[in-house]
Design an enzyme around this catalytic site. Structure first.
Site, PDB file in Angstrom:
ATOM      1  N   THR A  21       0.668  -1.129   0.193  1.00 14.41           N
ATOM      2  CA  THR A  21       0.003  -0.058  -0.247  1.00 14.41           C
ATOM      3  C   THR A  21       0.723   1.291   0.002  1.00 14.41           C
ATOM      4  O   THR A  21       2.073   1.405   0.452  1.00 14.41           O
ATOM      5  CB  THR A  21      -0.956   0.084   0.996  1.00 14.41           C
ATOM      6  OG1 THR A  21      -0.104   0.169   2.162  1.00 14.41           O
ATOM      7  CG2 THR A  21      -1.941  -1.320   1.367  1.00 14.41           C
ATOM      8  N   ASP A  22       0.186   2.310  -0.189  1.00 16.69           N
ATOM      9  CA  ASP A  22       0.816   3.783  -0.290  1.00 16.69           C
ATOM     10  C   ASP A  22       0.581   4.146   1.255  1.00 16.69           C
ATOM     11  O   ASP A  22      -0.019   3.591   2.034  1.00 16.69           O
ATOM     12  CB  ASP A  22       0.437   4.611  -1.335  1.00 16.69           C
ATOM     13  CG  ASP A  22      -1.125   4.905  -1.263  1.00 16.69           C
ATOM     14  OD1 ASP A  22      -2.034   4.663  -0.194  1.00 16.69           O
ATOM     15  OD2 ASP A  22      -1.867   5.327  -2.190  1.00 16.69           O
ATOM     16  N   HIS A  23       0.963   5.542   1.464  1.00 17.81           N
ATOM     17  CA  HIS A  23       0.656   5.984   2.911  1.00 17.81           C
ATOM     18  C   HIS A  23      -0.706   5.851   3.113  1.00 17.81           C
ATOM     19  O   HIS A  23      -1.028   6.538   4.452  1.00 17.81           O
ATOM     20  CB  HIS A  23       1.494   7.490   2.996  1.00 17.81           C
ATOM     21  CG  HIS A  23       1.238   8.408   2.067  1.00 17.81           C
ATOM     22  ND1 HIS A  23       0.084   9.031   2.187  1.00 17.81           N
ATOM     23  CD2 HIS A  23       1.761   8.910   0.985  1.00 17.81           C
ATOM     24  CE1 HIS A  23       0.052   9.983   1.260  1.00 17.81           C
ATOM     25  NE2 HIS A  23       0.963   9.767   0.442  1.00 17.81           N
ATOM     26  N   GLY A  24      -1.636   5.838   2.173  1.00 17.70           N
ATOM     27  CA  GLY A  24      -3.010   6.146   2.458  1.00 17.70           C
ATOM     28  C   GLY A  24      -3.534   4.818   2.769  1.00 17.70           C
ATOM     29  O   GLY A  24      -4.938   4.602   2.902  1.00 17.70           O
ATOM     30  N   VAL A  26      -3.837   2.238   0.569  1.00 12.86           N
ATOM     31  CA  VAL A  26      -4.503   1.827  -0.495  1.00 12.86           C
ATOM     32  C   VAL A  26      -3.457   1.149  -1.438  1.00 12.86           C
ATOM     33  O   VAL A  26      -2.365   1.508  -1.440  1.00 12.86           O
ATOM     34  CB  VAL A  26      -5.150   3.026  -1.474  1.00 12.86           C
ATOM     35  CG1 VAL A  26      -5.484   2.617  -2.793  1.00 12.86           C
ATOM     36  CG2 VAL A  26      -6.374   3.586  -0.510  1.00 12.86           C
TER      37      VAL A  26
END
Length: 139
Positions: A21-24, A26
Site C-alpha cells: 500500500t501507499d501511505h493512505g 490503498v
C-alpha cells in the site's frame, strides 16, 4: 463487453500487506500486475507446469501486452481473490484474463488481461507453445 472465457480457471487468495500500500493504506497500482503474475503462475501450476520447466527447454514467455481497469481500491489487510482464466491460446501466445475481487462482499476491484508470447531464449523469436502445455490447458 466481457470476453468469453473458454478454458481453465484458477482462484487464489492473497492478503493485502502493508508493503503493498501507499501511505493512505490503498494498494499501489502496480501491485495488481504482481497479482496477475501470481494468478498466471498458479493456473499453470494447477495444470502441472512451472516456468522453470519452460526455461530448461530454452523457452520464456514474456508479457507483451497488459491491461488493467481499476474499479475500486484494495486496502491494507483485505483478503483478495485473484481469479485467472485462459481466454485464448494462439500458436505462440496465451491471453490470460484476471479479476481481482475483495473477498468480503465479493466486490470486483480490478480486471484485466495479459498476453504472453512463447519465445526461444537464444533467438528471441516467437515459438510454438509446447504441445504438452496446450493439451493440459484444454486446447
Amino acid at each position: 463487453i466481457k470476453p468469453q472465457l473458454i478454458m481453465k480457471t484458477n482462484t487464489t487468495e492473497q492478503r493485502v500487506y502493508y508493503a503493498d500500500t501507499d501511505h493512505g493504506h490503498v494498494v499501489y497500482y502496480s501491485n495488481y500486475l504482481k497479482w496477475f503474475e501470481i494468478g498466471r503462475t498458479e493456473i499453470l501450476r494447477q495444470s502441472g507446469f512451472d516456468y522453470n520447466e519452460f526455461e530448461k527447454q530454452g523457452i520464456i514467455a514474456p508479457v507483451v501486452e497488459v491491461k488493467c481497469s481499476y474499479k475500486e481500491p484494495a486496502k491494507y489487510n483485505d483478503i483478495i481473490i485473484i481469479k485467472t482464466s485462459i481466454e485464448n491460446i494462439g500458436n505462440s501466445s496465451i491471453k490470460f484474463h484476471y479479476e481481482i475481487i475483495r473477498k468480503e462482499g465479493n466486490k470486483l476491484l480490478a480486471e484485466g488481461y495479459t498476453v504472453n508470447v512463447f519465445v526461444d531464449k537464444k533467438t528471441m523469436k516467437s515459438t510454438r507453445i509446447p504441445d504438452n502445455l496446450r493439451k493440459a490447458l484444454g486446447n
